[in-house]
Design an enzyme around this catalytic site. Structure first.
Site, PDB file in Angstrom:
ATOM      1  N   PRO A   2     -11.274   2.115   0.340  1.00  8.70           N
ATOM      2  CA  PRO A   2     -10.417   3.054  -0.381  1.00  8.70           C
ATOM      3  C   PRO A   2      -9.324   2.346  -1.166  1.00  8.70           C
ATOM      4  O   PRO A   2      -8.540   1.585  -0.596  1.00  8.70           O
ATOM      5  CB  PRO A   2      -9.834   3.948   0.708  1.00  8.70           C
ATOM      6  N   GLU A   3      -9.312   2.568  -2.469  1.00  5.78           N
ATOM      7  CA  GLU A   3      -8.250   2.069  -3.338  1.00  5.78           C
ATOM      8  C   GLU A   3      -7.502   3.299  -3.845  1.00  5.78           C
ATOM      9  O   GLU A   3      -7.710   4.398  -3.341  1.00  5.78           O
ATOM     10  CB  GLU A   3      -8.858   1.250  -4.497  1.00  5.78           C
ATOM     11  N   LYS A  58      -2.088   2.052  -1.769  1.00  2.00           N
ATOM     12  CA  LYS A  58      -3.186   2.553  -0.935  1.00  2.00           C
ATOM     13  C   LYS A  58      -2.668   3.113   0.387  1.00  2.00           C
ATOM     14  O   LYS A  58      -3.456   3.372   1.305  1.00  2.00           O
ATOM     15  CB  LYS A  58      -4.182   1.418  -0.667  1.00  2.00           C
ATOM     16  N   ARG A 275     -11.687 -13.530  -3.931  1.00  2.21           N
ATOM     17  CA  ARG A 275     -12.484 -12.305  -3.921  1.00  2.21           C
ATOM     18  C   ARG A 275     -13.702 -12.444  -4.824  1.00  2.21           C
ATOM     19  O   ARG A 275     -13.628 -13.097  -5.865  1.00  2.21           O
ATOM     20  CB  ARG A 275     -11.649 -11.104  -4.413  1.00  2.21           C
TER      21      ARG A 275
END
Length: 285
Positions: A2-3, A58, A275
């Site tokens: 979830p962003e 977030k 990332r």
DNA sequence: CCTTGTGTTCTCCG
DNA sequence: CCGGAGAACACAAG
């Protein structure tokens, strides 16, 4: 994962459901997800009323209207599932693909309301957390976050100011919550593709036009993703157990090695800011 | 081995 | 030598 768009979808949905409701009891099924003493935590929440639900980046913040708050961070696999009275299935179709039964093995905490509705905190990996905070602590946490892409103060000038003097990559800046809040790995890559800018470039190489395109892309992608109720790549679901629809709009995230949807060139996958990062070396300059 | 969000620690530079 | 910035690392669990 979830962003901002997913957390905002949850916030909006939950506001419709639990504003004004009073907590009757809280069960904690996995101790480590509560950042407080157990007994104190459960005691504290009893009889608290949900006055509002806020969000920064977030992080969700349940406001009890008495200078006290409950923070909920979903990290990578957290879910908040709302169920009316004694209905055990959150998803709409009892035998469809959206079936989501609560509680389940990933349920880590349960908040019961006086009217018999229930809010389940599920988290497969249990990286997320629930935390109590007073007004001072809330303000201190908010202060650590950078500009909100949806806020009125997210202007091109403030965006330029936020990027000014940064000596790192565009990707690292987009992921940095202290500079701009709410963007994670999925939307960082999608924003860069939309802006036609390589995420591995240094911020210092951005022209005024590049910055403007990045700024516009952030707003466009985030707004569209919220409109589509977020991205379900792995296990994100809204408070009703439903998936988000933005997955089919993704153009680069999770598509390393596949042909670019625009130019057919093979999408590159590299590691930036620790990332996984996917981009098109033809479309993105 | 991989995955990501975030907090901590390390390192570099002026 | 201090402070700040950014990179690197650590950690969570499946």
């Amino acid at each position: 994962m979830p962003e901002l768009p997913e957390v905002e979808t949850i916030r909006r949905d939950l506001r419709e459901k639990i504003l004004g409701k009073e907590i009757s009891r809280v069960d904690v099924l996995r101790a480590k997800i509560v950042r407080a003493d157990h007994g104190r935590f459960k005691n504290f929440l009893k009889n608290k009323k949900i006055k509002d639900i806020d969000r920064v980046g977030k992080l969700l913040m349940f406001d009890f209207g008495d200078q006290h708050h409950l923070f909920v961070h979903l990290k990578m696999t957290g879910q908040l599932i709302y169920v009316d009275s004694d209905n055990l299935v959150a998803g709409g179709h009892s035998d469809g693909p959206d079936l989501l039964v609560v509680p389940n093995v990933h349920t880590r905490a349960v908040i019961y309301f006086v009217d018999s509705s229930v809010l389940y905190f599920n988290d497969m990996r249990a990286f997320g957390y629930l935390q109590l905070a007073n007004e001072l602590e809330k303000q201190a946490v908010i202060k650590k976050y950078g500009i909100e892409p949806l806020a009125d103060n997210f202007t091109i000038n403030n965006f330029e100011q936020a990027l000014k003097g940064k000596k790192t990559t565009i990707k690292a800046v987009l992921l940095n919550q202290g500079i701009i809040s709410g963007i994670g790995n999925i939307y960082a890559d999608e924003v860069c593709f939309e802006a036609k800018i390589k995420p591995i470039r240094l911020v210092s190489t951005l022209t005024k036009q590049d910055t403007k395109r990045l700024y516009t892309a952030i707003q466009k992608i985030i707004k569209k993703a919220i409109q589509e109720r977020g991205t379900t790549f792995n296990n994100y679901v809204d408070p009703h157990g439903k998936k988000g629809n933005f997955l089919s709009f993704l153009k680069v995230y999770g598509k390393g090695g596949e042909p670019c949807l625009v130019c057919k060139n093979k999408l590159k996958k590299v590691r930036v800011a620790a990332r996984g990062t996917v981009f098109c070396s033809v479309c993105q300059k």
